[in-house]
Design a protein around this motif. Structure first.
Motif, PDB file in Angstrom:
ATOM      1  N   GLY A   1      39.002  14.911  38.488  1.00 46.27           N
ATOM      2  CA  GLY A   1      39.101  14.358  37.140  1.00 46.27           C
ATOM      3  C   GLY A   1      37.777  13.794  36.670  1.00 46.27           C
ATOM      4  N   PRO A   2      37.495  13.798  35.375  1.00 49.06           N
ATOM      5  CA  PRO A   2      38.397  14.363  34.369  1.00 49.06           C
ATOM      6  C   PRO A   2      38.318  15.886  34.346  1.00 49.06           C
ATOM      7  CG  PRO A   2      36.401  13.553  33.324  1.00 49.06           C
ATOM      8  CD  PRO A   2      36.299  13.175  34.774  1.00 49.06           C
ATOM      9  N   ALA A   3      39.480  16.531  34.210  1.00 46.48           N
ATOM     10  CA  ALA A   3      39.521  17.992  34.230  1.00 46.48           C
ATOM     11  C   ALA A   3      38.857  18.560  32.979  1.00 46.48           C
ATOM     12  CB  ALA A   3      40.971  18.464  34.318  1.00 46.48           C
ATOM     13  N   ARG A   4      38.067  19.594  33.177  1.00 46.27           N
ATOM     14  CA  ARG A   4      37.398  20.271  32.071  1.00 46.27           C
ATOM     15  C   ARG A   4      37.599  21.775  32.218  1.00 46.27           C
ATOM     16  NH1 ARG A   4      31.561  17.122  32.334  1.00 46.27           N
ATOM     17  NH2 ARG A   4      32.373  15.024  32.141  1.00 46.27           N
ATOM     18  N   PRO A   5      38.758  22.311  31.852  1.00 47.36           N
ATOM     19  CA  PRO A   5      38.967  23.760  31.972  1.00 47.36           C
ATOM     20  C   PRO A   5      37.877  24.512  31.212  1.00 47.36           C
ATOM     21  CG  PRO A   5      41.005  22.632  31.400  1.00 47.36           C
ATOM     22  CD  PRO A   5      39.913  21.622  31.253  1.00 47.36           C
ATOM     23  N   GLY A   6      37.409  25.592  31.807  1.00 52.44           N
ATOM     24  CA  GLY A   6      36.306  26.330  31.211  1.00 52.44           C
ATOM     25  C   GLY A   6      36.676  27.743  30.826  1.00 52.44           C
ATOM     26  N   HIS A   7      35.757  28.405  30.130  1.00 53.69           N
ATOM     27  CA  HIS A   7      35.950  29.801  29.751  1.00 53.69           C
ATOM     28  C   HIS A   7      34.584  30.476  29.739  1.00 53.69           C
ATOM     29  CE1 HIS A   7      34.322  29.091  25.665  1.00 53.69           C
ATOM     30  NE2 HIS A   7      34.934  27.917  25.770  1.00 53.69           N
ATOM     31  N   GLY A   8      34.605  31.767  29.766  1.00 56.81           N
ATOM     32  CA  GLY A   8      33.363  32.526  29.750  1.00 56.81           C
ATOM     33  C   GLY A   8      32.560  32.392  31.028  1.00 56.81           C
ATOM     34  N   ALA A   9      33.240  32.268  32.178  1.00 59.14           N
ATOM     35  CA  ALA A   9      32.522  32.078  33.445  1.00 59.14           C
ATOM     36  C   ALA A   9      31.773  33.344  33.846  1.00 59.14           C
ATOM     37  CB  ALA A   9      33.504  31.681  34.538  1.00 59.14           C
ATOM     38  N   ARG A  10      30.565  33.171  34.344  1.00 62.50           N
ATOM     39  CA  ARG A  10      29.783  34.301  34.847  1.00 62.50           C
ATOM     40  C   ARG A  10      28.837  33.812  35.938  1.00 62.50           C
ATOM     41  NH1 ARG A  10      24.892  35.846  30.709  1.00 62.50           N
ATOM     42  NH2 ARG A  10      24.108  33.716  30.347  1.00 62.50           N
ATOM     43  N   ILE A  11      28.596  34.683  36.886  1.00 66.50           N
ATOM     44  CA  ILE A  11      27.663  34.380  37.973  1.00 66.50           C
ATOM     45  C   ILE A  11      26.258  34.697  37.473  1.00 66.50           C
ATOM     46  CG2 ILE A  11      26.934  35.010  40.302  1.00 66.50           C
ATOM     47  CD1 ILE A  11      29.902  35.640  40.876  1.00 66.50           C
ATOM     48  N   VAL A  12      25.381  33.697  37.513  1.00 65.85           N
ATOM     49  CA  VAL A  12      24.043  33.855  36.932  1.00 65.85           C
ATOM     50  C   VAL A  12      22.940  33.872  37.972  1.00 65.85           C
ATOM     51  CG1 VAL A  12      24.742  32.824  34.745  1.00 65.85           C
ATOM     52  CG2 VAL A  12      23.849  31.352  36.563  1.00 65.85           C
TER      53      VAL A  12
END
Length: 453
Positions: A78-89
């Motif tokens: 916490g605090p939870a922060r759901p993410g989007h657009g994940a990519r290995i860089v």
């Protein structure tokens, strides 16, 4: 009642040379790895690493680590922060030949609170560190045979930043997979992070040197260093300016890497000590496969000798294992003074017990009939300074234990499994216990109990 053994069981202490040997080995293993160069945008950046030929016996993962099971994942912090657009860089070879290290970035939103306005959501960029196993982004605990899945969210391997910060970094210290015992070696320190402006120059500066953290794709940073980097002595520098709180994963349950002593204390002679502890004895724990350490030091404020009971020690620093990642984090120890004991006496210092029984009816029956429980116990006692060995005779039998010198007294710490006597007598009274001391010249001394002050 259990039968008493006919012979004596001897617990063998370890001298202070153990600490020196560990420190020497850690110093010999400490060598930096260079990594990091921007790669073309068409593929994931792959940093270069100069891996020394002599890798030694250390590993950052067990051999043949398996893919995660269905529900084997790192927990969300916490605090939870759901993410989007994940990519290995970015990817970095493991210095010991294990699965590659990697950085995964994703976009997230976080609530920002203010005294003057309602909470509002702000955009952030997050960077997760992990490893690539069979083409999958995972986390590998050095002592687990299976990897863990990594959700696109704020795990303890994640740091996040908005546009207002020049850079945010995280750091983890990994114990050697080959040595899961009471005195682990730090096989690698991993530093990772992200800067909103990719071209920002970032370094970790110590009094002796400055370690560059080159930008990979998207401003990601990743460095894998052999041994213990000692991040607590380094300052994060971004674009030539020091960054306060630049190592940010303390927000998610990983304590800072600060070293030194923290002064403090109370009327009971307790003081916080985070460095300078030396192993005086290693005591087997019958209820665990990991022994307990008896360490000695001096109080930060008074300089008085004190002792601490520890699980693990690295280079004189008490550490704890993070349950989710297996990484090691500092764990300040409570260092306690021992009471002075007159000749022919002994006194209790501290102790604890736990019942191993799951049958509550059986527990109550034993309490009524024997005043004991089936469990495990630990106790620390103080003796006169000239007592070098103690025979302990109680309900569990007879054993002989060497003492640990501590200022004007000698200390004994024992851990046992079996019948645990209940009541005040367990913690230090005369009940069901006979102690006989022995001096260096072989003279035996019958010891009588002295109530703690």
């Amino acid at each position: 009642m259990p039968r008493r053994p006919t012979g004596r069981r001897r617990l063998v202490p370890v001298g202070l040379l153990v600490a020196a040997a560990i420190a020497g080995l850690l110093a010999a293993l400490l060598s930096a790895l260079a990594d990091g160069a921007p790669a073309p945008a068409t593929t994931a950046a792959r940093a270069t690493v100069d891996v020394p030929l002599a890798t030694g016996p250390l590993r950052t993962a067990m051999p043949g680590v398996a893919a995660p099971g269905h529900d084997e994942r790192l927990p969300v912090a916490g605090p939870a922060r759901p993410g989007h657009g994940a990519r290995i860089v970015a990817r970095v070879p493991d210095p010991y030949g294990g699965p590659d290290w990697a950085i995964r970035t994703f976009a997230a939103r976080s609530l920002r609170y203010s005294d003057k306005r309602p909470p509002r959501r702000v955009h952030q960029t997050c960077a997760q560190v992990g490893r690539i196993l069979d083409g999958t982004f995972v986390w590998i605990d050095p002592h687990r045979p299976r990897a863990l899945g990594v959700p696109v969210n704020t795990t303890t391997t994640t740091v996040c930043t908005g546009r207002s910060r020049a850079v945010v970094l995280g750091a983890l210290r990994l114990p050697a997979a080959a040595d899961p015992g009471s005195n682990p070696q730090i096989s690698a320190t991993v530093v990772w992070g992200v800067s909103p402006r990719p071209r920002t120059r970032v370094t970790l500066r110590s009094p002796e040197d400055a370690m560059e953290l080159p930008a990979l794709r998207g401003g990601a940073r990743l460095r894998v260093v052999r041994g213990d980097l000692d991040v607590g002595r380094r300052t994060v520098i971004a674009a030539g300016e020091p960054i306060d709180g630049g190592i940010d994963n303390a927000w998610y349950g990983v304590p800072s890497f600060w070293r030194g002593t923290r002064s403090g204390g109370d009327d009971h002679g307790l003081a916080g000590v985070t460095a300078g502890l030396r192993v005086a004895a290693v005591v087997a724990d019958p209820s665990s496969d990991r022994p307990t350490l008896v360490a000695t030091s001096r109080e930060p404020t008074t300089g008085a000798p004190c002792y601490a009971i520890l699980d693990r020690l690295v280079g004189g620093e008490p550490v704890r294992s993070m349950e989710d990642t297996g990484a090691l984090a500092p764990a300040p120890a409570s260092c306690q003074r021992a009471f002075d004991v007159p000749p022919g006496r002994w006194t209790g210092l501290n102790g604890g017990s736990s019942s191993n029984s799951t049958d509550r009816d059986a527990e109550h029956r034993r309490l009524r009939e024997r005043r004991t429980l089936v469990g495990s116990s630990s106790q620390a006692w103080a003796f006169p300074r000239d007592i070098t060995e103690v025979d302990i005779e109680d309900a569990l039998g007879v054993r002989t234990v060497r003492t640990v010198p501590l200022g004007r007294v000698s200390l004994v710490y024992v851990q046992r499994a079996g019948d645990v006597a209940t009541g005040y007598g367990f913690f230090g009274g005369e009940e069901r216990r006979v102690l006989t001391g022995r001096k260096a010249d072989g003279t035996e001394v019958h010891l009588r109990y002295l109530a703690p002050r």
